[in-house]
Write a protein that holds these residues in place. Structure first.
Motif, PDB file in Angstrom:
ATOM      1  N   ALA A  95     -15.491  19.278  33.948  1.00 45.70           N
ATOM      2  CA  ALA A  95     -16.732  18.734  34.672  1.00 45.70           C
ATOM      3  C   ALA A  95     -16.970  17.741  33.700  1.00 45.70           C
ATOM      4  N   ILE A  96     -17.043  17.960  32.314  1.00 42.60           N
ATOM      5  CA  ILE A  96     -17.009  16.883  31.357  1.00 42.60           C
ATOM      6  C   ILE A  96     -16.055  15.585  31.560  1.00 42.60           C
ATOM      7  N   GLU A  97     -14.780  16.175  31.660  1.00 45.66           N
ATOM      8  CA  GLU A  97     -13.770  15.269  31.740  1.00 45.66           C
ATOM      9  C   GLU A  97     -13.890  14.302  32.814  1.00 45.66           C
ATOM     10  N   ARG A  98     -14.199  15.030  34.087  1.00 46.93           N
ATOM     11  CA  ARG A  98     -13.993  14.142  35.372  1.00 46.93           C
ATOM     12  C   ARG A  98     -15.551  13.440  35.281  1.00 46.93           C
TER      13      ARG A  98
ATOM     14  N   TRP B 239     -10.840  22.881  26.509  1.00 52.81           N
ATOM     15  CA  TRP B 239      -9.698  22.033  26.491  1.00 52.81           C
ATOM     16  C   TRP B 239      -8.740  22.196  27.575  1.00 52.81           C
ATOM     17  N   LEU B 240      -8.267  23.450  27.936  1.00 55.35           N
ATOM     18  CA  LEU B 240      -7.381  23.610  29.052  1.00 55.35           C
ATOM     19  C   LEU B 240      -7.992  23.057  30.462  1.00 55.35           C
ATOM     20  N   GLY B 241      -9.413  23.024  30.583  1.00 56.65           N
ATOM     21  CA  GLY B 241      -9.957  22.506  31.886  1.00 56.65           C
ATOM     22  C   GLY B 241      -9.960  20.887  31.586  1.00 56.65           C
ATOM     23  N   ARG B 242     -10.271  20.568  30.305  1.00 58.25           N
ATOM     24  CA  ARG B 242     -10.107  18.980  30.165  1.00 58.25           C
ATOM     25  C   ARG B 242      -8.873  18.412  30.327  1.00 58.25           C
ATOM     26  N   TYR B 243      -7.870  18.865  29.853  1.00 61.65           N
ATOM     27  CA  TYR B 243      -6.488  18.505  30.102  1.00 61.65           C
ATOM     28  C   TYR B 243      -5.838  18.350  31.306  1.00 61.65           C
ATOM     29  N   VAL B 244      -5.944  19.716  32.281  1.00 61.94           N
ATOM     30  CA  VAL B 244      -5.655  19.595  33.469  1.00 61.94           C
ATOM     31  C   VAL B 244      -6.224  18.560  34.333  1.00 61.94           C
ATOM     32  N   GLU B 245      -7.840  18.546  34.235  1.00 64.70           N
ATOM     33  CA  GLU B 245      -8.377  17.508  34.966  1.00 64.70           C
ATOM     34  C   GLU B 245      -7.925  16.021  34.405  1.00 64.70           C
TER      35      GLU B 245
ATOM     36  N   HIS C  30     -22.660  -2.319  33.795  1.00 71.63           N
ATOM     37  CA  HIS C  30     -21.714  -2.035  32.995  1.00 71.63           C
ATOM     38  C   HIS C  30     -22.550  -1.363  31.402  1.00 71.63           C
ATOM     39  N   GLU C  31     -23.774  -1.814  31.539  1.00 71.49           N
ATOM     40  CA  GLU C  31     -24.589  -1.170  30.374  1.00 71.49           C
ATOM     41  C   GLU C  31     -25.009   0.351  30.815  1.00 71.49           C
ATOM     42  N   PHE C  32     -25.142   0.588  31.961  1.00 74.68           N
ATOM     43  CA  PHE C  32     -25.728   1.957  32.471  1.00 74.68           C
ATOM     44  C   PHE C  32     -24.220   2.851  32.239  1.00 74.68           C
ATOM     45  N   LEU C  33     -22.947   2.304  32.722  1.00 74.09           N
ATOM     46  CA  LEU C  33     -21.880   3.062  32.335  1.00 74.09           C
ATOM     47  C   LEU C  33     -21.536   3.191  31.071  1.00 74.09           C
ATOM     48  N   GLN C  34     -21.662   2.435  30.248  1.00 77.63           N
ATOM     49  CA  GLN C  34     -21.281   2.326  28.675  1.00 77.63           C
ATOM     50  C   GLN C  34     -22.225   3.533  28.157  1.00 77.63           C
ATOM     51  N   ALA C  35     -23.521   3.503  28.481  1.00 78.70           N
ATOM     52  CA  ALA C  35     -24.407   4.570  28.093  1.00 78.70           C
ATOM     53  C   ALA C  35     -24.192   5.718  28.363  1.00 78.70           C
ATOM     54  N   PHE C  36     -23.732   5.916  29.731  1.00 87.10           N
ATOM     55  CA  PHE C  36     -23.408   7.243  30.376  1.00 87.10           C
ATOM     56  C   PHE C  36     -22.181   7.720  29.441  1.00 87.10           C
ATOM     57  N   ILE C  37     -20.935   7.112  29.332  1.00 81.57           N
ATOM     58  CA  ILE C  37     -19.908   7.440  28.539  1.00 81.57           C
ATOM     59  C   ILE C  37     -20.072   7.981  27.243  1.00 81.57           C
ATOM     60  N   ARG C  38     -21.207   7.019  26.563  1.00 80.51           N
ATOM     61  CA  ARG C  38     -21.513   7.440  25.314  1.00 80.51           C
ATOM     62  C   ARG C  38     -22.427   8.924  25.351  1.00 80.51           C
ATOM     63  N   GLU C  39     -23.066   8.957  26.004  1.00 79.35           N
ATOM     64  CA  GLU C  39     -23.916  10.333  26.291  1.00 79.35           C
ATOM     65  C   GLU C  39     -23.020  11.347  26.619  1.00 79.35           C
ATOM     66  N   ASN C  40     -22.030  11.157  27.491  1.00 75.54           N
ATOM     67  CA  ASN C  40     -21.041  12.294  27.854  1.00 75.54           C
ATOM     68  C   ASN C  40     -20.157  12.579  26.508  1.00 75.54           C
ATOM     69  N   ALA C  41     -19.799  11.789  25.813  1.00 73.75           N
ATOM     70  CA  ALA C  41     -19.221  12.016  24.514  1.00 73.75           C
ATOM     71  C   ALA C  41     -20.240  12.735  23.654  1.00 73.75           C
ATOM     72  N   MET C  42     -21.407  12.630  23.455  1.00 67.12           N
ATOM     73  CA  MET C  42     -22.358  13.144  22.656  1.00 67.12           C
ATOM     74  C   MET C  42     -22.631  14.533  23.080  1.00 67.12           C
ATOM     75  N   LEU C  43     -22.535  14.637  24.441  1.00 62.69           N
ATOM     76  CA  LEU C  43     -22.901  16.079  25.307  1.00 62.69           C
ATOM     77  C   LEU C  43     -21.494  17.065  24.837  1.00 62.69           C
TER      78      LEU C  43
ATOM     79  N   SER D 159     -22.681  15.971  36.341  1.00 62.10           N
ATOM     80  CA  SER D 159     -24.094  16.164  35.576  1.00 62.10           C
ATOM     81  C   SER D 159     -24.660  17.555  36.094  1.00 62.10           C
ATOM     82  N   GLU D 160     -24.793  18.002  37.317  1.00 62.74           N
ATOM     83  CA  GLU D 160     -25.125  19.003  37.730  1.00 62.74           C
ATOM     84  C   GLU D 160     -24.454  20.199  37.704  1.00 62.74           C
ATOM     85  N   GLU D 161     -23.067  20.206  37.814  1.00 63.90           N
ATOM     86  CA  GLU D 161     -22.138  21.110  37.598  1.00 63.90           C
ATOM     87  C   GLU D 161     -22.326  21.540  36.040  1.00 63.90           C
ATOM     88  N   THR D 162     -22.471  20.504  35.128  1.00 62.33           N
ATOM     89  CA  THR D 162     -22.404  21.011  33.828  1.00 62.33           C
ATOM     90  C   THR D 162     -23.707  21.654  33.517  1.00 62.33           C
ATOM     91  N   VAL D 163     -24.623  21.355  33.926  1.00 58.46           N
ATOM     92  CA  VAL D 163     -26.146  21.981  33.831  1.00 58.46           C
ATOM     93  C   VAL D 163     -25.907  23.755  34.450  1.00 58.46           C
TER      94      VAL D 163
END
Length: 312
Positions: free
Chosen positions: A164-167, A11-17, A287-300, A242-246
């Motif tokens: 990376a997740i926040e970005r 969460w430190l990484g997320r909040y600073v980002e 819009h559909e692609f980005l919304q799906a990406f945002i949902r998937e990012n939250a699931m990740l 996505s690549e950095e997350t992996v």
């Protein structure tokens, strides 16, 4: 590593980002509204609230959509979690919880950023606001630099993972809002206002120079979309995040032995991103692609929390 320590680092990484992103967003909106040849007015500040998901919180203040009110709301309002001040408070609290895992430089950058907002009631006028935001960006860059010079261990990996997740989330929301932001009546696609808005997107993610290096055909919407979705050379693109997350999850798996659902989800996302072309996304539905990406990012994000056994 204790679960609560892992959570604090992540969460430190997320909040600073997040603090850095909001600072860049407000700075770009100030420039779009106050300094461009055709000020964008309420539409620009409404879009900034949409990107940060704070429209409802701002509406509760019953204030007008103006630089004075929205800039203060997104920088100094401690009553909600979407302001820079709230993000830095949370980042500092998490940093204190893992103080022994951080270098002096990393802690100092967080603390200096937090001190910028103490005893401050207003971001000030245009120049004062820009100066404050530049100071925030300088400290968050200092923190990022300090982390890159820390020992390569679980602590730095978890900070990078959170960032990376926040970005990825920030870039997707920013692009989604702009792509669906209606131009003022009478303004044409490709006109002055439209170009200013897309330039603002590039400024927010520090991609103006990168765009000029990679594309030689002037400012084109399709090229901006390609840069922020598909180009791995661009650190804030969806593919790069996505690549950095992996990569970070792989390093954590080797060091901690924790490997599972999050790794599988992250690798599957990279595979899809590498097969996807930005032109196809525009045709099939941005819009559909980005919304799906945002949902998937939250699931990740949720899968990461389960894998490393901390509560979101």
């Amino acid at each position: 590593m204790l679960a609560r320590t892992a959570a604090s680092l992540y969460w430190l990484g997320r909040y600073v980002e997040r603090a850095d992103f909001i600072a860049r967003l407000v700075e770009a909106t100030v420039r779009l509204d106050a300094l461009s040849p055709r000020p964008a007015g309420e539409a620009a500040w409404a879009s900034a609230l949409r990107v940060t998901y704070t429209e409802k919180d701002f509406a509760k203040t019953a204030q007008t959509l103006s630089q004075q009110h929205v800039a203060r709301f997104l920088t100094l309002d401690a009553a909600h979690g979407g302001s820079i001040m709230s993000c830095l408070n949370a980042a500092r609290n998490n940093a204190r919880a893992v103080r022994t895992a951080l270098t002096r430089d990393a802690w100092t950058a967080i603390n200096r950023a937090w001190l910028l907002f103490q005893n401050r009631a207003s971001p000030g006028g245009t120049n004062a606001t820009l100066n404050l935001l530049e100071a925030v960006k300088a400290e968050t860059r200092g923190f990022e630099g300090a982390v890159s010079r820390m020992m390569r261990n679980e602590a730095t990996a978890l900070i990078r993972l959170g960032a990376a997740i926040e970005r990825a989330d920030n870039t997707a929301r920013l692009l989604d809002v702009k792509y669906h932001l209606l131009l003022p009546e009478g303004e044409s696609v490709g006109g002055v206002v439209d170009r200013d808005q897309w330039t603002t997107i590039l400024q927010t993610v520090s991609a103006v120079t990168a765009y000029r290096w990679l594309y030689n055909d002037g400012l084109r919407v399709s090229s901006v979309v390609d840069l922020l979705i598909a180009r791995p050379e661009m650190p804030r693109s969806l593919t790069a995040c996505s690549e950095e997350t992996v990569d970070v999850l792989g390093m954590l798996a080797k060091r901690t032995g924790l490997h599972g659902e999050a790794d599988r989800m992250a690798r599957a996302r990279v595979g899809r991103m590498q097969r996807t072309r930005s032109a196809e996304i525009v045709i099939s539905g941005m819009h559909e692609f980005l919304q799906a990406f945002i949902r998937e990012n939250a699931m990740l994000h949720a899968a990461i929390a389960r894998q490393f056994r901390f509560v979101t």
